[in-house]
Write a protein that holds these residues in place. Structure first.
Motif, PDB file in Angstrom:
ATOM      1  N   ASP A  79      22.556   5.441  35.889  1.00 45.15           N
ATOM      2  CA  ASP A  79      23.089   6.541  36.694  1.00 45.15           C
ATOM      3  C   ASP A  79      23.995   6.026  37.812  1.00 45.15           C
ATOM      4  O   ASP A  79      25.067   6.590  38.069  1.00 45.15           O
ATOM      5  CB  ASP A  79      21.952   7.376  37.280  1.00 45.15           C
ATOM      6  CG  ASP A  79      21.192   8.155  36.205  1.00 45.15           C
ATOM      7  OD1 ASP A  79      21.727   8.304  35.094  1.00 45.15           O
ATOM      8  OD2 ASP A  79      20.065   8.599  36.480  1.00 45.15           O
ATOM      9  N   LEU A 123      27.353   4.983  36.419  1.00 43.80           N
ATOM     10  CA  LEU A 123      28.218   6.092  36.034  1.00 43.80           C
ATOM     11  C   LEU A 123      28.862   6.741  37.253  1.00 43.80           C
ATOM     12  O   LEU A 123      30.048   7.085  37.226  1.00 43.80           O
ATOM     13  CB  LEU A 123      27.421   7.116  35.234  1.00 43.80           C
ATOM     14  CG  LEU A 123      26.869   6.628  33.888  1.00 43.80           C
ATOM     15  CD1 LEU A 123      26.104   7.744  33.193  1.00 43.80           C
ATOM     16  CD2 LEU A 123      27.973   6.104  32.989  1.00 43.80           C
ATOM     17  N   VAL A 124      28.093   6.926  38.323  1.00 42.36           N
ATOM     18  CA  VAL A 124      28.673   7.500  39.541  1.00 42.36           C
ATOM     19  C   VAL A 124      29.790   6.607  40.069  1.00 42.36           C
ATOM     20  O   VAL A 124      30.875   7.082  40.421  1.00 42.36           O
ATOM     21  CB  VAL A 124      27.584   7.704  40.614  1.00 42.36           C
ATOM     22  CG1 VAL A 124      28.211   8.093  41.955  1.00 42.36           C
ATOM     23  CG2 VAL A 124      26.587   8.776  40.182  1.00 42.36           C
ATOM     24  N   ASN A 178      23.532  10.077  43.845  1.00 38.32           N
ATOM     25  CA  ASN A 178      22.617  10.112  42.708  1.00 38.32           C
ATOM     26  C   ASN A 178      21.295  10.642  43.264  1.00 38.32           C
ATOM     27  O   ASN A 178      20.364   9.881  43.502  1.00 38.32           O
ATOM     28  CB  ASN A 178      22.471   8.704  42.126  1.00 38.32           C
ATOM     29  CG  ASN A 178      21.449   8.627  41.009  1.00 38.32           C
ATOM     30  OD1 ASN A 178      21.027   9.644  40.454  1.00 38.32           O
ATOM     31  ND2 ASN A 178      21.034   7.410  40.682  1.00 38.32           N
ATOM     32  N   ILE A 210      25.448  12.927  39.957  1.00 34.97           N
ATOM     33  CA  ILE A 210      24.833  12.956  38.639  1.00 34.97           C
ATOM     34  C   ILE A 210      23.468  13.607  38.774  1.00 34.97           C
ATOM     35  O   ILE A 210      22.762  13.403  39.775  1.00 34.97           O
ATOM     36  CB  ILE A 210      24.724  11.534  38.045  1.00 34.97           C
ATOM     37  CG1 ILE A 210      24.341  11.596  36.563  1.00 34.97           C
ATOM     38  CG2 ILE A 210      23.761  10.654  38.832  1.00 34.97           C
ATOM     39  CD1 ILE A 210      24.517  10.266  35.834  1.00 34.97           C
ATOM     40  N   HIS A 211      23.127  14.429  37.788  1.00 35.14           N
ATOM     41  CA  HIS A 211      21.841  15.131  37.869  1.00 35.14           C
ATOM     42  C   HIS A 211      21.400  15.541  36.473  1.00 35.14           C
ATOM     43  O   HIS A 211      22.099  15.289  35.475  1.00 35.14           O
ATOM     44  CB  HIS A 211      21.941  16.350  38.788  1.00 35.14           C
ATOM     45  CG  HIS A 211      20.679  16.648  39.528  1.00 35.14           C
ATOM     46  ND1 HIS A 211      19.628  17.336  38.973  1.00 35.14           N
ATOM     47  CD2 HIS A 211      20.283  16.338  40.783  1.00 35.14           C
ATOM     48  CE1 HIS A 211      18.651  17.448  39.852  1.00 35.14           C
ATOM     49  NE2 HIS A 211      19.026  16.836  40.962  1.00 35.14           N
ATOM     50  N   ARG A 212      20.235  16.150  36.412  1.00 34.50           N
ATOM     51  CA  ARG A 212      19.724  16.662  35.146  1.00 34.50           C
ATOM     52  C   ARG A 212      20.632  17.764  34.613  1.00 34.50           C
ATOM     53  O   ARG A 212      21.109  18.608  35.368  1.00 34.50           O
ATOM     54  CB  ARG A 212      18.317  17.231  35.347  1.00 34.50           C
ATOM     55  CG  ARG A 212      17.271  16.197  35.635  1.00 34.50           C
ATOM     56  CD  ARG A 212      15.992  16.758  36.220  1.00 34.50           C
ATOM     57  NE  ARG A 212      15.681  18.120  35.857  1.00 34.50           N
ATOM     58  CZ  ARG A 212      15.016  18.966  36.651  1.00 34.50           C
ATOM     59  NH1 ARG A 212      14.628  18.578  37.861  1.00 34.50           N
ATOM     60  NH2 ARG A 212      14.744  20.180  36.248  1.00 34.50           N
ATOM     61  N   ILE A 232      26.345  13.848  29.628  1.00 31.35           N
ATOM     62  CA  ILE A 232      25.881  12.516  29.251  1.00 31.35           C
ATOM     63  C   ILE A 232      24.807  12.685  28.185  1.00 31.35           C
ATOM     64  O   ILE A 232      23.715  13.177  28.473  1.00 31.35           O
ATOM     65  CB  ILE A 232      25.313  11.742  30.458  1.00 31.35           C
ATOM     66  CG1 ILE A 232      26.292  11.788  31.652  1.00 31.35           C
ATOM     67  CG2 ILE A 232      24.993  10.308  30.063  1.00 31.35           C
ATOM     68  CD1 ILE A 232      27.602  11.122  31.408  1.00 31.35           C
ATOM     69  N   ARG A 289      21.846  14.464  31.105  1.00 38.46           N
ATOM     70  CA  ARG A 289      22.453  14.295  32.416  1.00 38.46           C
ATOM     71  C   ARG A 289      23.819  14.974  32.412  1.00 38.46           C
ATOM     72  O   ARG A 289      24.445  15.158  31.364  1.00 38.46           O
ATOM     73  CB  ARG A 289      22.659  12.818  32.747  1.00 38.46           C
ATOM     74  CG  ARG A 289      21.413  11.961  32.718  1.00 38.46           C
ATOM     75  CD  ARG A 289      20.642  12.075  34.009  1.00 38.46           C
ATOM     76  NE  ARG A 289      19.644  11.039  34.114  1.00 38.46           N
ATOM     77  CZ  ARG A 289      18.374  11.156  33.696  1.00 38.46           C
ATOM     78  NH1 ARG A 289      17.994  12.282  33.105  1.00 38.46           N
ATOM     79  NH2 ARG A 289      17.510  10.178  33.853  1.00 38.46           N
ATOM     80  N   VAL A 290      24.293  15.295  33.587  1.00 40.16           N
ATOM     81  CA  VAL A 290      25.678  15.718  33.760  1.00 40.16           C
ATOM     82  C   VAL A 290      26.247  15.004  34.973  1.00 40.16           C
ATOM     83  O   VAL A 290      25.574  14.845  35.994  1.00 40.16           O
ATOM     84  CB  VAL A 290      25.824  17.251  33.943  1.00 40.16           C
ATOM     85  CG1 VAL A 290      25.647  17.977  32.630  1.00 40.16           C
ATOM     86  CG2 VAL A 290      24.871  17.780  35.000  1.00 40.16           C
ATOM     87  N   LEU A 291      27.476  14.554  34.826  1.00 35.43           N
ATOM     88  CA  LEU A 291      28.259  14.085  35.961  1.00 35.43           C
ATOM     89  C   LEU A 291      29.155  15.239  36.388  1.00 35.43           C
ATOM     90  O   LEU A 291      29.880  15.801  35.559  1.00 35.43           O
ATOM     91  CB  LEU A 291      29.110  12.886  35.572  1.00 35.43           C
ATOM     92  CG  LEU A 291      28.546  11.494  35.826  1.00 35.43           C
ATOM     93  CD1 LEU A 291      29.352  10.465  35.080  1.00 35.43           C
ATOM     94  CD2 LEU A 291      28.522  11.179  37.314  1.00 35.43           C
ATOM     95  N   GLN A 330      32.049  16.531  39.113  1.00 31.11           N
ATOM     96  CA  GLN A 330      33.017  16.267  40.181  1.00 31.11           C
ATOM     97  C   GLN A 330      33.567  17.597  40.666  1.00 31.11           C
ATOM     98  O   GLN A 330      33.908  18.465  39.858  1.00 31.11           O
ATOM     99  CB  GLN A 330      34.152  15.384  39.699  1.00 31.11           C
ATOM    100  CG  GLN A 330      35.210  15.119  40.766  1.00 31.11           C
ATOM    101  CD  GLN A 330      36.319  14.223  40.266  1.00 31.11           C
ATOM    102  OE1 GLN A 330      36.199  13.014  40.260  1.00 31.11           O
ATOM    103  NE2 GLN A 330      37.423  14.829  39.847  1.00 31.11           N
TER     104      GLN A 330
END
Length: 254
Positions: free
Chosen positions: A37, A40-41, A127, A174-176, A199, A209-211, A213
């Motif tokens: 995580d 990725l961030v 995160n 990034i989160h669930r 993700i 997961r989802v990123l 922005q």
């Protein structure tokens, strides 16, 4: 502190290599350890030289140190409530030769930015803990509780990121995947121009997961991007795309 005391405490901290060895990271041998995580961030934060990057809940500095390696000339500020983790982040800044452009502040997300409030930042990233309710987890180990449980709720984190970012500044977290609607609603109070990167653990599995922005005061249409798939069924540890991101050979330009 005596040499004997140093020897007795040193095994609790170990050094990890990130971005193919470009980043050295001291972190606890037990409890929460930075992983995918954080990588990725950092891969999304496309900061330019001179940009100011703020991280809420920076831990030992895994995201900030990877941003520093990927984006030379950026100025880094981290907020971390755990004093031991904040001190590790400071040590990691020195270990990676970026202490001159890194500031780590010990403080709680719920208390806001305080003296960091001005000037606001080009990038505000996080995160955050994935759970708001300790009852949702099976008794996390004490060393992991702070990383897993958001005592003040997700809103405290999104509020801080919104307060930290300047108009036109970018917010990345990034989160669930099942909290995506909440993230859009909370960030949408003051931000827009959303880009969402799912993700997926495998190409044939739902995103976990989802990123996300967002741009503070942004008004562009929401963009749902092709997913990043972490693993395939070949037995390799990661897909070529995920491996390139982890090694620092590729960024996630969203």
């Amino acid at each position: 502190m005596t040499p004997e005391a140093d020897a007795s405490t040193e095994p609790q901290i170990a050094e990890s290599a990130l971005l193919g060895g470009r980043v050295r990271l001291l972190q606890p041998t037990h409890g929460y350890r930075a992983g995918m995580d954080a990588a990725l961030v950092a891969a999304v934060a496309a900061a330019r030289p001179g940009d100011r990057v703020f991280e809420a809940g920076c831990g030992a500095g895994a995201v900030l140190m990877q941003v520093a390696a990927r984006r030379p000339g950026t100025h880094l500020v981290g907020l971390e409530r755990d004093a031991a983790a904040a001190e590790l982040a400071r040590r990691n800044a020195g270990l990676n030769g970026v202490e001159d452009r890194t500031l780590i502040v010990t403080g709680d997300v719920a208390d806001g930015l305080g003296p960091l409030a001005s000037p606001r930042f080009d990038w505000a990233v996080s995160n955050p803990p994935f759970f708001d309710d300790a009852a949702a987890l099976r008794a996390p180990a004490p060393g992991k509780r702070g990383a897993w449980i958001a005592d003040d709720g997700l809103k405290a984190w999104t509020d801080l990121l919104l307060a930290a970012a300047k108009d036109g500044g970018r917010i990345v977290l990034i989160h669930r995947a099942d909290r995506l609607a909440d993230l859009l609603a909370l960030l949408g109070e003051k931000a827009g121009s959303f880009a969402i990167l799912p993700i997926q653990p495998f190409a044939d599995a739902p995103a976990k997961r989802v990123l996300v922005q967002a741009v503070r005061s942004g008004r562009a249409p929401l963009r749902l991007l092709p997913p990043l798939v972490l693993h395939d069924r070949s037995g390799a540890k990661h897909t070529p795309q995920a491996e390139a991101v982890l090694r620092g050979d590729a960024a996630l330009e969203i």
